[in-house]
Design a protein around this motif. Structure first.
Motif, PDB file in Angstrom:
ATOM      1  N   THR A  65       0.837  -1.210   0.000  1.00  0.00           N
ATOM      2  CA  THR A  65       0.000   0.000   0.000  1.00  0.00           C
ATOM      3  C   THR A  65       0.867   1.253   0.000  1.00  0.00           C
ATOM      4  O   THR A  65       0.590   2.209  -0.739  1.00  0.00           O
ATOM      5  CB  THR A  65      -0.942   0.004   1.222  1.00  0.00           C
ATOM      6  OG1 THR A  65      -1.825  -1.121   1.109  1.00  0.00           O
ATOM      7  CG2 THR A  65      -1.754   1.282   1.302  1.00  0.00           C
ATOM      8  N   MET A  66       1.926   1.257   0.786  1.00  0.00           N
ATOM      9  CA  MET A  66       2.835   2.409   0.809  1.00  0.00           C
ATOM     10  C   MET A  66       3.471   2.620  -0.562  1.00  0.00           C
ATOM     11  O   MET A  66       3.570   3.755  -1.052  1.00  0.00           O
ATOM     12  CB  MET A  66       3.915   2.207   1.876  1.00  0.00           C
ATOM     13  CG  MET A  66       3.380   2.266   3.299  1.00  0.00           C
ATOM     14  SD  MET A  66       4.569   1.700   4.563  1.00  0.00           S
ATOM     15  CE  MET A  66       5.981   2.719   4.235  1.00  0.00           C
ATOM     16  N   ILE A  67       3.892   1.543  -1.206  1.00  0.00           N
ATOM     17  CA  ILE A  67       4.502   1.628  -2.534  1.00  0.00           C
ATOM     18  C   ILE A  67       3.488   2.140  -3.553  1.00  0.00           C
ATOM     19  O   ILE A  67       3.794   3.022  -4.367  1.00  0.00           O
ATOM     20  CB  ILE A  67       5.093   0.265  -2.946  1.00  0.00           C
ATOM     21  CG1 ILE A  67       6.312  -0.057  -2.073  1.00  0.00           C
ATOM     22  CG2 ILE A  67       5.436   0.235  -4.430  1.00  0.00           C
ATOM     23  CD1 ILE A  67       6.818  -1.488  -2.193  1.00  0.00           C
ATOM     24  N   LYS A  68       2.269   1.607  -3.515  1.00  0.00           N
ATOM     25  CA  LYS A  68       1.216   2.073  -4.428  1.00  0.00           C
ATOM     26  C   LYS A  68       0.977   3.575  -4.266  1.00  0.00           C
ATOM     27  O   LYS A  68       0.811   4.300  -5.255  1.00  0.00           O
ATOM     28  CB  LYS A  68      -0.099   1.337  -4.154  1.00  0.00           C
ATOM     29  CG  LYS A  68      -0.152  -0.082  -4.635  1.00  0.00           C
ATOM     30  CD  LYS A  68      -1.516  -0.656  -4.272  1.00  0.00           C
ATOM     31  CE  LYS A  68      -1.691  -2.081  -4.678  1.00  0.00           C
ATOM     32  NZ  LYS A  68      -3.035  -2.594  -4.328  1.00  0.00           N
ATOM     33  N   ASN A  69       0.956   4.031  -3.033  1.00  0.00           N
ATOM     34  CA  ASN A  69       0.720   5.457  -2.776  1.00  0.00           C
ATOM     35  C   ASN A  69       1.838   6.321  -3.365  1.00  0.00           C
ATOM     36  O   ASN A  69       1.573   7.366  -3.969  1.00  0.00           O
ATOM     37  CB  ASN A  69       0.567   5.721  -1.281  1.00  0.00           C
ATOM     38  CG  ASN A  69      -0.759   5.246  -0.744  1.00  0.00           C
ATOM     39  OD1 ASN A  69      -1.732   5.128  -1.475  1.00  0.00           O
ATOM     40  ND2 ASN A  69      -0.797   4.951   0.535  1.00  0.00           N
TER      41      ASN A  69
END
Length: 125
Positions: A65-69
């Motif tokens: 999720t952090m990477i997607k953001n």
């Protein structure tokens, strides 16, 4: 599903609704893109192969999720640059892919880690 032109329109609308265009310069938008890229790198800093394996196997949803953001922030920055300079990012991307397809001919580079300089270095200072 949206195409890149639609995403560019959405970014333009987002910027205009907030009256942020007045703050946008190519310098600041490029710096923002770099900063967002560095935030992505920060997530990956000092991680070993097990970190990536855990994400790929679906065991680290928080990191994914952090990477997607961060990747989305980078894309927004790219869309904002295209909007600011009034060019179609989808067209620019397709042109770049044609150039890369010629430069990195699959018959010559398949399976090789190779960097081939651009034939047009006139934009390098």
């Amino acid at each position: 599903m949206s195409d890149l032109s639609e995403l560019q329109r959405i970014a333009k609308e987002f910027i205009d609704k907030r009256d942020w265009r007045q703050f946008h310069t190519i310098k600041d938008l490029a710096m923002n893109c770099s900063i967002e890229s560095n935030e992505l790198m920060e997530i990956l800093l000092w991680r070993d192969q097990n970190f990536e394996k855990s994400i790929l196997e679906g065991n680290d949803k928080k990191s994914l999720t952090m990477i997607k953001n961060e990747v989305s922030d980078i894309l927004f920055s790219c869309l904002a640059i295209a909007d600011h300079l009034n060019f179609n990012l989808e067209d620019a991307y397709m042109e770049k892919m044609k150039e890369l397809d010629v430069r990195y001919n699959p018959d010559k580079v398949r399976g090789k880690l190779t960097k081939i300089p651009s034939p047009d270095n006139s934009n390098k200072q």
